[in-house]
Scaffold this motif. Structure first.
Motif, mmCIF file in Angstrom:
data_model
loop_
_atom_site.group_PDB
_atom_site.id
_atom_site.type_symbol
_atom_site.label_atom_id
_atom_site.label_comp_id
_atom_site.label_asym_id
_atom_site.label_seq_id
_atom_site.Cartn_x
_atom_site.Cartn_y
_atom_site.Cartn_z
ATOM 1 N N THR A 274 23.218 52.846 36.372
ATOM 2 C CA THR A 274 23.664 51.997 37.550
ATOM 3 C C THR A 274 22.548 50.900 38.127
ATOM 4 N N PRO A 275 22.926 49.833 37.888
ATOM 5 C CA PRO A 275 21.854 48.859 38.364
ATOM 6 C C PRO A 275 21.655 48.629 39.915
ATOM 7 N N ASP A 276 20.632 48.065 40.258
ATOM 8 C CA ASP A 276 20.493 47.767 41.785
ATOM 9 C C ASP A 276 21.280 46.431 42.005
ATOM 10 N N VAL A 277 21.155 45.451 41.110
ATOM 11 C CA VAL A 277 21.549 44.327 41.370
ATOM 12 C C VAL A 277 22.472 43.928 40.194
ATOM 13 N N ILE A 278 23.442 43.079 40.315
ATOM 14 C CA ILE A 278 24.396 42.602 39.069
ATOM 15 C C ILE A 278 24.893 41.091 39.429
ATOM 16 N N THR A 279 24.430 40.147 38.609
ATOM 17 C CA THR A 279 24.671 38.904 38.705
ATOM 18 C C THR A 279 26.026 38.613 37.751
ATOM 19 N N LEU A 280 27.091 37.783 38.008
ATOM 20 C CA LEU A 280 28.256 37.628 37.384
ATOM 21 C C LEU A 280 28.665 36.184 37.654
ATOM 22 N N SER A 281 29.317 35.652 36.554
ATOM 23 C CA SER A 281 29.854 34.284 36.622
ATOM 24 C C SER A 281 30.550 34.289 35.451
ATOM 25 N N LYS A 282 30.811 33.146 34.802
ATOM 26 C CA LYS A 282 31.994 32.609 33.554
ATOM 27 C C LYS A 282 33.071 33.571 33.755
ATOM 28 N N ALA A 283 33.274 34.486 33.158
ATOM 29 C CA ALA A 283 34.714 34.984 33.118
ATOM 30 C C ALA A 283 35.493 35.503 34.297
ATOM 31 N N ILE A 284 34.514 35.820 35.321
ATOM 32 C CA ILE A 284 35.212 36.233 36.629
ATOM 33 C C ILE A 284 35.935 35.094 37.011
ATOM 34 N N GLY A 285 35.781 33.841 36.735
ATOM 35 C CA GLY A 285 36.367 32.967 37.627
ATOM 36 C C GLY A 285 37.673 32.400 36.646
ATOM 37 N N GLY A 286 38.091 33.034 35.675
ATOM 38 C CA GLY A 286 39.168 32.835 35.046
ATOM 39 C C GLY A 286 39.245 31.253 34.402
ATOM 40 N N SER A 287 37.842 30.760 33.932
ATOM 41 C CA SER A 287 37.942 29.651 33.459
ATOM 42 C C SER A 287 37.409 28.561 34.625
ATOM 43 N N LEU A 288 37.467 28.627 35.856
ATOM 44 C CA LEU A 288 36.885 27.816 36.927
ATOM 45 C C LEU A 288 35.518 28.392 37.415
ATOM 46 N N PRO A 289 34.754 27.557 37.949
ATOM 47 C CA PRO A 289 33.365 27.891 38.319
ATOM 48 C C PRO A 289 33.287 28.691 39.541
ATOM 49 N N LEU A 290 32.729 30.048 39.316
ATOM 50 C CA LEU A 290 32.595 31.032 40.329
ATOM 51 C C LEU A 290 31.303 31.980 39.937
ATOM 52 N N ALA A 291 30.559 32.135 41.028
ATOM 53 C CA ALA A 291 29.325 32.943 40.554
ATOM 54 C C ALA A 291 29.085 33.873 41.824
ATOM 55 N N VAL A 292 28.818 35.028 41.648
ATOM 56 C CA VAL A 292 28.493 36.213 42.563
ATOM 57 C C VAL A 292 27.375 37.034 42.340
ATOM 58 N N VAL A 293 26.856 37.657 43.244
ATOM 59 C CA VAL A 293 25.862 38.500 43.152
ATOM 60 C C VAL A 293 26.377 40.116 44.005
ATOM 61 N N LEU A 294 26.320 41.092 43.264
ATOM 62 C CA LEU A 294 26.557 42.371 43.747
ATOM 63 C C LEU A 294 25.287 43.028 43.871
ATOM 64 N N TYR A 295 24.970 43.871 44.922
ATOM 65 C CA TYR A 295 23.971 44.490 45.251
ATOM 66 C C TYR A 295 24.103 45.710 45.881
ATOM 67 N N HIS A 296 23.130 46.662 45.809
ATOM 68 C CA HIS A 296 23.177 48.001 46.760
ATOM 69 C C HIS A 296 22.978 47.494 48.137
ATOM 70 N N GLU A 297 23.705 48.121 49.270
ATOM 71 C CA GLU A 297 23.659 47.711 50.487
ATOM 72 C C GLU A 297 22.343 47.658 51.030
ATOM 73 N N ARG A 298 21.116 48.686 50.712
ATOM 74 C CA ARG A 298 20.142 48.781 51.207
ATOM 75 C C ARG A 298 19.227 47.608 50.850
ATOM 76 N N TYR A 299 19.800 46.354 50.064
ATOM 77 C CA TYR A 299 19.005 45.319 49.900
ATOM 78 C C TYR A 299 19.202 44.213 51.062
ATOM 79 N N ASP A 300 20.295 44.466 51.685
ATOM 80 C CA ASP A 300 21.235 43.560 52.423
ATOM 81 C C ASP A 300 20.375 43.348 53.934
ATOM 82 N N VAL A 301 18.970 42.819 53.737
ATOM 83 C CA VAL A 301 18.344 42.659 54.879
ATOM 84 C C VAL A 301 17.722 41.263 55.376
#
Length: 454
Positions: A274-301
């Motif tokens: 289980t990572p602490d942080v994941i970066t995602l783009s490419k396929a998650i936008g279904g061919s259109l531009p989209l990028a997100v970061v998912l992370y454990h809530e303890r880093y949300d400071v």
């Protein structure tokens, strides 16, 4: 009579008007007229099997009906297309679907940050996140890694050529050895991944290593641009243990590997970590531009406005992305990718019997074939020198025969295969047949012998 328009007409115009930094047209000299599924057509009417697929972006191939329908529905319903980070039903449905694709042990305590649309923007956000959260400055990256072309992401890159001439890159980046099984980073034989993880642990525990307490570590679990090099699961587990015990946030870059590409929904699932942080783009936008970061809530400071981006509210991409993710999950395309990838590797092993093929590797539908110079001096680990000139000829031979592939790895010597996840057995067989013919053709070309023997 109307004069026929050629690929060369478009390429000449492109060359005259576009930046010298353009890359793909140099190895794939075509102008695309239309595309559907795994095939594209150029302006001259030639058809190609697309094993580039937007560098892995097109999980369902070109113009898949569910993706087109999702975009059309959003447009017909007068949905807002630009919303910054204001929420909408489309956005909430996208997040629900994205979280459904991830393990519960991660999403149970996860936060999501929408970024500007490119994967490199997600990497920049992840760097800023862990620096805010830890108060530390140094970042650990890996040799051969690729995370994007913006300032921080470029600083993480292993390829030094891309960084030459660029001043003011992010300081405090330390590049660690990656377990490249074909080319041992330590220059010898033995268990590369065990040596590599042990090296990292000893380095971090060495008070004279020159590395301050890190803000985070970032890693691709299959290096894509680096040559389709998969990290052994045992090494991944060790890296997770090492970072967890030292409270170093582990960022897994899933920008190219994410959403079924490697035979699991996400590459980190192969090693059951289980990572602490994941970066995602490419396929998650279904061919259109989209990028997100998912992370454990303890880093949300970080504070409101600490990270932003005008196009982080791309609603059309979220609609297309939700449809894509749902289709991948409902049709278990991760398992299909594992099956088709195994078939692709197995059949490519026949090409590996040729002396110019040094290694066939990868995971799922993320496969690399490293082209080498068998007349060069063999290294202690058994590898031969890279052969970028021959790899370029092979790529050209593939395009001439109706197959689009890209090159990557050291000096561009690795042929890269990233077909859409919907690829069939018959298409896999055709891909291998064309590639094998291109290798044989390039190998028998007298000019390739001159290049190989240089």
């Amino acid at each position: 009579m109307r004069q026929m328009v050629t690929n060369e007409d478009f390429l000449t115009q492109q060359s005259r008007r576009e930046s010298n930094a353009r890359t793909y047209p140099r190895g794939i000299p075509i102008a695309i007229q239309s595309a559907r599924g795994i095939e594209i057509k150029d302006v001259e009417g030639n058809t190609y099997i697309d094993c580039l697929a937007g560098a892995g972006t097109l999980a369902l191939g070109h113009n898949h009906p569910v993706v087109v329908d999702a975009m059309q529905s959003a447009l017909e319903d007068d949905r807002a297309l630009h919303t910054l980070d204001l929420t909408t039903p489309i956005k909430e449905q996208f997040v629900d679907t994205l979280f459904d694709s991830l393990p519960d042990e991660f999403t149970d305590s996860a936060k999501i940050q929408f970024c500007s649309p490119a994967g490199t923007d997600a990497v920049e956000a992840a760097l800023k996140l862990v620096k805010h959260a830890t108060g530390n400055r140094d970042v650990l990256a890996f040799q051969g890694g690729y995370h994007g072309m913006t300032n921080g992401a470029l600083s993480l890159m292993g390829d030094v050529e891309a960084k030459e001439g660029v001043s003011g890159l992010m300081s405090g980046v330390h590049h660690l050895p990656y377990p490249y099984e074909y080319r041992c980073p330590f220059g010898g034989e033995g268990s590369t991944h065990e040596t590599a993880s042990r090296y990292v642990e000893r380095l971090l525990d060495n008070p004279t290593s020159g590395i301050a307490e890190p803000a985070g570590m970032i890693v691709e679990l299959v290096q894509g641009e680096g040559g389709m090099i998969p990290a052994p699961d045992a090494w991944t587990k060790e890296i997770r243990r090492i970072t967890r015990e030292r409270d170093i946030p582990l960022i897994v870059d899933e920008i190219q590997t994410g959403l079924g590409r490697t035979g699991e929904q996400y590459a980190f699932e192969h090693a059951d970590i289980t990572p602490d942080v994941i970066t995602l783009s490419k396929a998650i936008g279904g061919s259109l531009p989209l990028a997100v970061v998912l992370y454990h809530e303890r880093y949300d400071v970080w504070e409101p406005g600490a990270h932003a981006g005008t196009f982080r509210g791309n609603q059309l991409a979220m609609a297309a992305g939700q449809a894509t993710i749902e289709y991948v999950l409902e049709h278990d395309l991760a398992s299909h990718a594992a099956e088709m990838g195994a078939r692709l590797q197995e059949k490519l092993s026949q090409t590996a019997q040729l002396d110019v093929v040094g290694d066939v590797r990868g995971r799922g539908l993320m496969i690399g074939v490293e082209i080498v110079d068998p007349t060069g001096e063999q290294e202690p680990d058994g590898s031969y020198p890279e052969n970028p000139d021959l790899a370029k000829q092979i790529q050209s031979g593939c395009v001439d025969r109706g197959l689009i592939i890209e090159r990557g790895g050291r000096r561009g010597s690795t042929a890269r295969f990233l077909p859409p996840l919907i690829v069939s057995k018959g298409q896999i067989d055709t891909i291998v047949e064309i590639f094998h013919e291109a290798v044989v053709g390039a190998r028998s070309d007298p000019s390739s012998d001159e290049q190989t023997n240089r």
